[in-house]
Design an enzyme around this catalytic site. Structure first.
Site, PDB file in Angstrom:
ATOM      1  N   TYR A 148      16.408 -28.402 -25.341  1.00 37.99           N
ATOM      2  CA  TYR A 148      16.631 -28.777 -26.825  1.00 37.99           C
ATOM      3  C   TYR A 148      15.397 -29.920 -26.858  1.00 37.99           C
ATOM      4  O   TYR A 148      14.898 -30.117 -25.785  1.00 37.99           O
ATOM      5  CB  TYR A 148      18.067 -29.616 -27.064  1.00 37.99           C
ATOM      6  N   ASP A 149      14.904 -30.037 -28.071  1.00 36.57           N
ATOM      7  CA  ASP A 149      13.851 -30.840 -28.331  1.00 36.57           C
ATOM      8  C   ASP A 149      14.509 -32.477 -28.416  1.00 36.57           C
ATOM      9  O   ASP A 149      15.178 -32.823 -29.260  1.00 36.57           O
ATOM     10  CB  ASP A 149      13.254 -30.603 -29.798  1.00 36.57           C
ATOM     11  N   HIS A 150      13.861 -33.158 -27.368  1.00 34.23           N
ATOM     12  CA  HIS A 150      14.371 -34.558 -27.339  1.00 34.23           C
ATOM     13  C   HIS A 150      13.937 -35.423 -28.518  1.00 34.23           C
ATOM     14  O   HIS A 150      14.600 -36.679 -28.556  1.00 34.23           O
ATOM     15  CB  HIS A 150      13.954 -35.059 -25.925  1.00 34.23           C
ATOM     16  N   ARG A 151      13.107 -34.933 -29.209  1.00 31.49           N
ATOM     17  CA  ARG A 151      12.948 -35.666 -30.518  1.00 31.49           C
ATOM     18  C   ARG A 151      13.655 -35.750 -31.372  1.00 31.49           C
ATOM     19  O   ARG A 151      13.744 -36.480 -32.396  1.00 31.49           O
ATOM     20  CB  ARG A 151      11.457 -35.341 -30.945  1.00 31.49           C
ATOM     21  N   LEU A 152      14.548 -34.487 -31.542  1.00 32.78           N
ATOM     22  CA  LEU A 152      15.432 -34.382 -32.558  1.00 32.78           C
ATOM     23  C   LEU A 152      17.011 -34.640 -32.068  1.00 32.78           C
ATOM     24  O   LEU A 152      18.024 -34.818 -33.045  1.00 32.78           O
ATOM     25  CB  LEU A 152      15.296 -32.913 -33.194  1.00 32.78           C
TER      26      LEU A 152
END
Length: 75
Positions: free
Chosen positions: A44-48
């Site tokens: 998963y995208d850690h920014r989101l």
């Protein structure tokens, strides 16, 4: 291989990878039992997505999958 790490492609936010299930001996309540094991991986995208949210999702998925029995699955 039994396990892999899925790669996120834009514009995806997360991707779930399911490995091939196999029977393995697991130690439960002072004895070995044969149980099905299925490797899972979540990228998963850690920014989101917060890591705690991802961990809770994986625990809920594992709990849901553990409730299936042979009777629930028809071939």
């Amino acid at each position: 291989g039994k396990h892999f790490t899925p790669i996120i492609n834009s514009p995806e936010v997360a991707i779930l990878g399911l490995g091939r299930g196999y029977a393995a001996p697991l130690f439960k309540e002072n004895k070995f039992e044969k149980q099905m094991v299925m490797p899972t991986a979540l990228s998963y995208d850690h920014r989101l997505i917060d890591g705690a949210q991802a961990a809770r999702f994986m625990l809920a998925l594992g709990d849901a999958l553990n409730q299936f029995t042979d009777k629930d699955v028809s071939f």
